[in-house]
Design a protein around this motif. Sequence first.
Motif, mmCIF file in Angstrom:
data_model
loop_
_atom_site.group_PDB
_atom_site.id
_atom_site.type_symbol
_atom_site.label_atom_id
_atom_site.label_comp_id
_atom_site.label_asym_id
_atom_site.label_seq_id
_atom_site.Cartn_x
_atom_site.Cartn_y
_atom_site.Cartn_z
ATOM 1 N N VAL A 35 0.835 -1.206 0.000
ATOM 2 C CA VAL A 35 0.000 0.000 0.000
ATOM 3 C C VAL A 35 0.869 1.254 0.000
ATOM 4 C CG1 VAL A 35 -1.716 1.315 1.310
ATOM 5 C CG2 VAL A 35 -1.933 -1.166 1.110
ATOM 6 N N GLY A 36 1.923 1.260 0.822
ATOM 7 C CA GLY A 36 2.811 2.422 0.902
ATOM 8 C C GLY A 36 3.478 2.742 -0.418
ATOM 9 N N ARG A 37 3.883 1.721 -1.156
ATOM 10 C CA ARG A 37 4.522 1.926 -2.460
ATOM 11 C C ARG A 37 3.569 2.637 -3.419
ATOM 12 N NH1 ARG A 37 5.704 -3.368 -4.325
ATOM 13 N NH2 ARG A 37 3.583 -3.415 -5.079
ATOM 14 N N HIS A 38 2.323 2.181 -3.457
ATOM 15 C CA HIS A 38 1.341 2.805 -4.345
ATOM 16 C C HIS A 38 0.977 4.210 -3.880
ATOM 17 C CE1 HIS A 38 0.801 -0.635 -6.912
ATOM 18 N NE2 HIS A 38 0.785 -1.399 -5.837
ATOM 19 N N LEU A 39 0.940 4.417 -2.587
ATOM 20 C CA LEU A 39 0.672 5.744 -2.050
ATOM 21 C C LEU A 39 1.780 6.713 -2.454
ATOM 22 C CD1 LEU A 39 -1.058 7.589 -0.264
ATOM 23 C CD2 LEU A 39 0.296 6.798 1.689
#
Length: 83
Positions: A35-39
């Motif tokens: 999720v953090g990567r996409h954020l």
Amino acid sequence: MQSNQSLIKRCLNATPFKSINTMQKIHILGGTGFVGRHLCEKLTALPARVTVVTRRRKNAEHLQVLPMVDVLEASGLDSASLA
């Protein structure tokens, strides 16, 4: 259950960035995860400088090529290293 894309879109639409013309600073813990990567990828479209805090810099190689993203190797539990 919401998809990750709709959740990220909803979060970004709720931010005050659209009305602010100055550069913002955003620190992300967990930016090397799914999720953090996409954020981080989505945040590069905003007028913001993103700093991703990670315990292992090697885990953030895919983020280091993104514009306006800095990777800080530190522990999220150590407030002195985050200052």
